[in-house]
Write a protein that holds these residues in place. Structure first.
Motif, short mmCIF file in Angstrom:
data_model
loop_
_atom_site.label_atom_id
_atom_site.label_comp_id
_atom_site.label_asym_id
_atom_site.label_seq_id
_atom_site.Cartn_x
_atom_site.Cartn_y
_atom_site.Cartn_z
N GLU A 147 62.11 7.23 62.99
CA GLU A 147 61.16 8.08 63.71
C GLU A 147 61.50 8.14 65.20
OE1 GLU A 147 58.95 10.00 62.53
OE2 GLU A 147 59.08 9.36 60.44
N ALA A 148 61.94 7.02 65.76
CA ALA A 148 62.26 6.98 67.18
C ALA A 148 63.46 7.85 67.49
CB ALA A 148 62.52 5.55 67.63
N ASP A 149 64.43 7.93 66.56
CA ASP A 149 65.61 8.76 66.78
C ASP A 149 65.26 10.24 66.91
OD1 ASP A 149 67.79 7.06 67.05
OD2 ASP A 149 67.99 6.76 64.89
N ARG A 150 64.16 10.65 66.29
CA ARG A 150 63.78 12.05 66.35
C ARG A 150 62.63 12.29 67.33
NH1 ARG A 150 59.33 12.91 62.93
NH2 ARG A 150 59.77 15.13 62.83
N THR A 151 62.22 11.25 68.03
CA THR A 151 61.12 11.37 68.98
C THR A 151 61.62 11.06 70.38
OG1 THR A 151 59.52 10.65 67.30
CG2 THR A 151 58.83 10.52 69.60
N ASP A 152 61.31 11.92 71.30
CA ASP A 152 61.73 11.73 72.69
C ASP A 152 60.74 10.78 73.34
OD1 ASP A 152 63.26 12.01 74.91
OD2 ASP A 152 62.47 13.96 75.49
N ALA A 153 61.03 9.48 73.29
CA ALA A 153 60.09 8.49 73.80
C ALA A 153 60.84 7.22 74.15
CB ALA A 153 59.00 8.20 72.76
N VAL A 154 60.12 6.28 74.77
CA VAL A 154 60.65 4.96 75.09
C VAL A 154 60.03 3.96 74.13
CG1 VAL A 154 60.82 3.15 76.84
CG2 VAL A 154 60.97 5.55 77.52
N LEU A 155 60.86 3.18 73.46
CA LEU A 155 60.39 2.14 72.54
C LEU A 155 60.32 0.80 73.27
CD1 LEU A 155 62.10 2.40 69.02
CD2 LEU A 155 59.69 2.71 69.58
N LEU A 156 59.20 0.12 73.15
CA LEU A 156 59.06 -1.21 73.73
C LEU A 156 58.80 -2.21 72.61
CD1 LEU A 156 58.82 -3.08 76.22
CD2 LEU A 156 56.36 -2.58 76.22
N PHE A 157 59.75 -3.11 72.38
CA PHE A 157 59.60 -4.15 71.37
C PHE A 157 58.99 -5.37 72.05
CE2 PHE A 157 62.93 -1.49 69.55
CZ PHE A 157 62.53 -1.40 68.23
N ASP A 158 57.69 -5.55 71.84
CA ASP A 158 56.99 -6.67 72.46
C ASP A 158 57.19 -7.92 71.61
OD1 ASP A 158 55.51 -7.78 74.45
OD2 ASP A 158 53.56 -7.17 73.68
N ARG A 188 71.66 -1.84 63.97
CA ARG A 188 70.81 -0.65 64.17
C ARG A 188 70.59 -0.36 65.64
NH1 ARG A 188 69.34 3.54 64.25
NH2 ARG A 188 67.96 4.73 62.88
N LEU A 189 70.49 -1.39 66.43
CA LEU A 189 70.33 -1.17 67.87
C LEU A 189 71.56 -0.51 68.47
CD1 LEU A 189 68.58 -4.28 69.47
CD2 LEU A 189 67.84 -1.90 69.56
N GLU A 190 72.74 -0.92 67.99
CA GLU A 190 73.98 -0.37 68.53
C GLU A 190 74.11 1.13 68.26
OE1 GLU A 190 77.29 -2.77 67.13
OE2 GLU A 190 77.42 -3.59 69.16
N SER A 191 73.57 1.58 67.13
CA SER A 191 73.68 3.00 66.78
C SER A 191 72.49 3.82 67.28
CB SER A 191 73.81 3.16 65.26
OG SER A 191 72.66 2.67 64.60
N PHE A 192 71.53 3.16 67.91
CA PHE A 192 70.32 3.84 68.37
C PHE A 192 70.65 4.80 69.51
CE2 PHE A 192 66.12 3.55 70.73
CZ PHE A 192 65.46 4.39 69.85
N GLU A 193 70.04 5.99 69.45
CA GLU A 193 70.32 7.02 70.45
C GLU A 193 69.25 7.10 71.53
OE1 GLU A 193 72.95 9.02 70.69
OE2 GLU A 193 73.97 8.36 68.87
N GLY A 194 68.18 6.35 71.38
CA GLY A 194 67.09 6.46 72.32
C GLY A 194 67.07 5.36 73.37
N ILE A 195 65.88 5.13 73.92
CA ILE A 195 65.68 4.12 74.97
C ILE A 195 64.84 3.00 74.38
CG2 ILE A 195 64.80 3.69 77.29
CD1 ILE A 195 65.00 6.80 77.67
N ALA A 196 65.40 1.81 74.30
CA ALA A 196 64.70 0.67 73.70
C ALA A 196 64.64 -0.47 74.70
CB ALA A 196 65.40 0.22 72.42
N LEU A 197 63.44 -0.99 74.90
CA LEU A 197 63.22 -2.11 75.81
C LEU A 197 62.63 -3.27 75.02
CD1 LEU A 197 61.60 -0.11 78.75
CD2 LEU A 197 64.01 -0.69 78.44
#
Length: 305
Positions: A147-158, A188-197
């Motif tokens: 879902e994150a790959d198709r959503t223009d957003a910032v992911l925060l893994f708390d 999966r993180l390595e192939s991620f196209e978005g912004i993950a914190l």
């Protein structure tokens, strides 16, 4: 079909605002709303309402946060046009780790970065994603990343330690599957196209295999007396308070992180609102004392001080 739905949503959003024309910001906002519905099933959505002025941090971490936003904004040019992608299946995502004690500003900083980029922030509580049944954790994470790959957003893994923690020596089946989860997440993180914190209260808990693949590691120090005073004053900046109210002594006496200082100001504000008067120094003192009691700490001036 997805594009058509996004265009229709953007048009309706624009008409509802009666702007008289189609603007890029309306298209962007409508597109995010259309694509984000799936992600909201797995993460808490935050619409940022803060900016860089809301951060009270030393220059070091502050400059790193600005660099993080810069990387996100220019990654297509640097990694694509200038062909500086590492290859090996690595995506164009931006990965960052925020490390520091609770209340030092990690989540707020993620919100500020998202606001600077004009994006929503989605907070993923990893402790709720981890499942005791074999393979379920990977499925939960895959849903989030898809879902994150198709959503223009910032992911925060708390509470990133729950999944990104150090891999253990294999002594039983549980250890083996836990390490498999870590290996999957690393890939999966390595192939991620978005912004993950990622956030953690203790940087040493994070597996080195993850930290090597991060673009930035931002350490959030516990505020010293000068920074605590700035945090108190910032918290009072929009709150009516008595003339001459100075939190300098509170900043010296009470060793509180930014989140606790904000909670103390909120407590003081409610006490003042109940009386119908501006916040007083006594209200702030009571707010600070309550934060100490909540943490089980000895309050200055009480119990032998």
């Amino acid at each position: 079909p997805v594009v058509r739905r996004q265009e229709a949503a953007a048009f309706l959003a624009n008409v509802s605002h009666e702007t008289g024309g189609l603007f890029y910001k309306d298209v962007r906002r409508a597109a995010r709303r259309q694509s984000a519905s799936g992600l909201e099933q797995h993460a808490r959505r935050i619409r940022p309402a803060v900016d860089w002025d809301d951060l009270v941090l030393p220059e070091g971490p502050l400059s790193q946060l600005r660099e993080l936003a810069l990387r996100a904004r220019h990654r297509d040019r640097v990694l694509g046009e200038w062909r500086l992608n590492a290859g090996g299946g690595r995506g164009r995502g931006v990965l960052g780790l925020f490390a520091g004690e609770s209340g030092t500003g990690k989540t707020l900083s993620a919100e500020v970065v998202a606001a600077d980029l004009g994006l929503d922030l989605y907070v993923v509580q990893l402790s709720s994603v981890v499942d005791k049944y074999v393979g379920e954790t990977e499925k939960n994470l895959e849903r989030i990343f898809t879902e994150a790959d198709r959503t223009d957003a910032v992911l925060l893994f708390d509470e990133a330690d729950a999944v990104f923690g150090k891999r253990s020596e294999v002594k039983d089946a549980h250890d083996r599957y836990a390490n498999m989860e870590s290996a999957y997440l690393l890939q999966r993180l390595e192939s991620f196209e978005g912004i993950a914190l990622l956030t953690t209260n203790l940087r040493a808990n994070i597996d080195e295999a993850f930290t090597r693949r991060l673009d930035l590691v931002v350490d959030f120090p516990f505020p010293d007396a000068g920074q605590r005073l700035a945090l108190w004053r910032h918290g009072l900046s929009h709150v009516p308070h008595e003339e001459g109210t100075d939190p300098a002594e509170l900043a010296r006496e009470f060793e509180l992180a930014g989140g606790s200082i904000r909670s103390a100001v909120v407590t003081a504000a409610y006490l003042a609102a109940g009386r119908g008067t501006p916040v007083s120094g006594g209200d702030l003192l009571e707010g600070a004392r309550r934060e100490y009691r909540k943490a089980g700490r000895l309050v200055p001036g009480e119990g032998g001080w």
